[in-house]
Design a protein around this motif. Structure first.
Motif, short mmCIF file in Angstrom:
data_model
loop_
_atom_site.label_atom_id
_atom_site.label_comp_id
_atom_site.label_asym_id
_atom_site.label_seq_id
_atom_site.Cartn_x
_atom_site.Cartn_y
_atom_site.Cartn_z
N TYR A 56 73.34 14.01 48.15
CA TYR A 56 73.79 12.69 47.71
C TYR A 56 72.77 11.99 46.83
N HIS A 57 71.53 12.51 46.72
CA HIS A 57 70.54 11.90 45.84
C HIS A 57 70.77 12.31 44.38
N ALA A 58 71.48 13.42 44.16
CA ALA A 58 71.73 13.92 42.81
C ALA A 58 72.96 13.25 42.21
N PRO A 59 73.07 13.26 40.89
CA PRO A 59 74.26 12.65 40.25
C PRO A 59 75.54 13.35 40.70
N HIS A 60 76.59 12.57 40.89
CA HIS A 60 77.89 13.13 41.25
C HIS A 60 78.59 13.58 39.97
N MET A 61 78.97 14.85 39.92
CA MET A 61 79.59 15.41 38.73
C MET A 61 81.08 15.06 38.68
N GLN A 62 81.52 14.62 37.51
CA GLN A 62 82.93 14.31 37.29
C GLN A 62 83.61 15.51 36.64
N ILE A 63 84.83 15.79 37.06
CA ILE A 63 85.60 16.89 36.50
C ILE A 63 86.69 16.30 35.60
N GLN A 64 86.66 16.66 34.33
CA GLN A 64 87.64 16.13 33.38
C GLN A 64 88.52 17.25 32.84
N ARG A 65 89.81 17.13 33.08
CA ARG A 65 90.75 18.13 32.58
C ARG A 65 90.96 17.95 31.08
N VAL A 66 90.92 19.05 30.34
CA VAL A 66 91.17 19.02 28.89
C VAL A 66 92.34 19.92 28.57
N ARG A 67 93.05 19.59 27.51
CA ARG A 67 94.25 20.35 27.15
C ARG A 67 93.95 21.55 26.29
N ASP A 68 92.87 21.49 25.52
CA ASP A 68 92.52 22.60 24.63
C ASP A 68 91.03 22.55 24.33
N LEU A 69 90.57 23.53 23.56
CA LEU A 69 89.15 23.62 23.26
C LEU A 69 88.68 22.47 22.37
N HIS A 70 89.54 22.01 21.50
CA HIS A 70 89.16 20.88 20.64
C HIS A 70 88.91 19.63 21.47
N GLU A 71 89.77 19.37 22.44
CA GLU A 71 89.58 18.22 23.30
C GLU A 71 88.31 18.36 24.13
N ALA A 72 88.00 19.59 24.53
CA ALA A 72 86.78 19.83 25.30
C ALA A 72 85.54 19.44 24.50
N GLU A 73 85.61 19.66 23.19
CA GLU A 73 84.47 19.32 22.34
C GLU A 73 84.19 17.81 22.35
N GLN A 74 85.22 17.01 22.63
CA GLN A 74 85.08 15.56 22.60
C GLN A 74 84.50 14.99 23.89
N VAL A 75 84.35 15.82 24.91
CA VAL A 75 83.82 15.34 26.19
C VAL A 75 82.32 15.14 26.05
N LYS A 76 81.90 13.90 26.00
CA LYS A 76 80.48 13.58 25.79
C LYS A 76 79.87 12.80 26.95
N ALA A 77 80.71 12.36 27.89
CA ALA A 77 80.20 11.54 28.99
C ALA A 77 79.18 12.31 29.81
N ILE A 81 82.14 17.54 33.54
CA ILE A 81 82.42 18.96 33.27
C ILE A 81 83.84 19.08 32.72
N PRO A 82 84.00 19.57 31.49
CA PRO A 82 85.34 19.79 30.95
C PRO A 82 85.96 21.05 31.55
N VAL A 83 87.17 20.91 32.07
CA VAL A 83 87.87 22.04 32.69
C VAL A 83 89.19 22.26 31.96
N LEU A 84 89.36 23.45 31.44
CA LEU A 84 90.58 23.82 30.74
C LEU A 84 91.50 24.53 31.73
#
Length: 351
Positions: A56-77, A81-84
């Protein structure tokens, strides 16, 4: 230069694959930049929650669903973690139990690998890094391949419009101290002995020579392990060295390859090992069967070990360990080998 992401397949959902992916993104975000996970949203969310609850001391990772590889490229937060999702999304009730063989997990893992391989063959991604899958889960799902290597080989052959036998591949296990390539892979020991033929050994040498030439820019010095104790001891402990291995080596030398052996299997790996900043006597060892080659590499430590498939028209690497069902769901898994696999894939893409 057009951006081409690297994809990481999640592996068996009941094993440590999803967990080590989460830890890799958390611990080495710069190294994982441009990487996209091919997997299941619910599986990756469960893994992220597991890691967060146990550290719990480490950052909590967020999982973000993406529709395609181009959308994955836009994940900058940060810490995202971008998940296709390339399969039907699993419900909470469908999630495989940690550490148990599951046909659902086997089918999901296979579908992710096939999608990633085909994306790489189409030139849409730069490389494929595969988290561990479970062979019994594949079998339970009716998948007709015993592992990643054979699955990727079939995809590449189909893409090229050739028979599988016309797309020969080999497994290389590597860490900073040792590289070894196998003549045969996932077959029984009895069948592995039958696979020790002049053609198979020569093909292994050709594939290894070509791959190392590309990866390092120079022709490798390859050592060949014998099949029998003491490399047959001049025929006293078996004649495969005299009748099969030596003729294959002679042909390889005639083709301009630098190859030595056959050497006693119990010492050749020590001779090839790089140690204390000093290079080994050989660049790579050709092993006659699966365990002969994998035991010495894994004994040196699976944390830095990487599995590389040679002979494919795509870059594929993997951690040098399995699904580790015994620790799955405990958050004890180490992501070091996965990070090494990503680093090696990037290096291979560069070359």
């Amino acid at each position: 230069m057009t951006f081409k992401p690297m994809v990481i397949t999640q592996g068996d959902a009941a094993g440590i694959g999803p967990e080590i992916i989460v830890k890799a993104f958390r611990d080495a975000p710069e190294q994982l930049q441009g990487c996209v996970v091919v997997g299941d949203l619910a599986v990756m969310q469960r893994a992220a929650l597991l890691v967060a609850q146990c550290d719990y001391h480490a950052p909590h990772m967020q999982i973000q669903r993406v529709r395609d590889l181009h959308e994955a490229e836009q994940v900058k937060a940060p810490f995202t973690i971008p998940v296709l999702q390339v399969t039907q999304l699993l419900t909470t009730e469908q999630l495989p139990v940690w550490g148990q063989i599951s046909a659902t997990a086997g089918k999901l893992a296979s579908d992710c690998v096939v999608w990633a391989a085909n994306a790489a063959l189409r030139g849409e991604v730069s490389a494929v890094v595969t988290a561990p899958l479970h062979k019994e889960a594949l079998f339970a799902a009716g998948v007709p391949f015993p592992g990643h290597t054979e699955m990727l080989q079939a995809c590449a052959a189909a893409h090229a419009g050739v028979e599988v036998d016309d797309m020969p591949v080999r497994m290389m296990l590597a860490n900073p101290e040792l590289k070894t390539v196998l003549v045969s892979i996932h077959v029984s020991l009895r069948k592995a002995i039958d696979a020790v033929t002049v053609d198979n050994i020569l093909q292994t040498l050709r594939i290894t020579h070509a791959a190392e030439l590309v990866a390092t820019g120079r022709a490798p010095h390859m050592a060949v392990a014998g099949l029998n104790p003491h490399a047959g001891e001049g025929g006293l402990m078996g004649c495969e060295e005299l009748d099969i291995i030596i003729p294959a080596l002679q042909q390889a030398r005639a083709e301009g390859m630098q190859v030595s052996g056959p050497f006693a299997p119990d010492t050749v790996f020590m001779r090839a090992r790089a140690k204390n900043g000093k290079a080994g006597e050989f660049d790579v060892v050709i092993a006659m069967y699966h365990d002969q080659g994998l035991i010495p590499v894994k004994y040196l430590g699976v944390e830095q070990g990487v599995n590389v498939t040679l002979g494919l028209p795509l870059v594929r690497t993997s951690p040098d360990h399995g699904t580790a069902f015994d620790v799955a769901g405990t958050a004890k898994a180490d992501a070091s080998s996965l990070l090494s696999a990503v680093a090696m894939a990037r290096a291979m893409c560069h070359h």
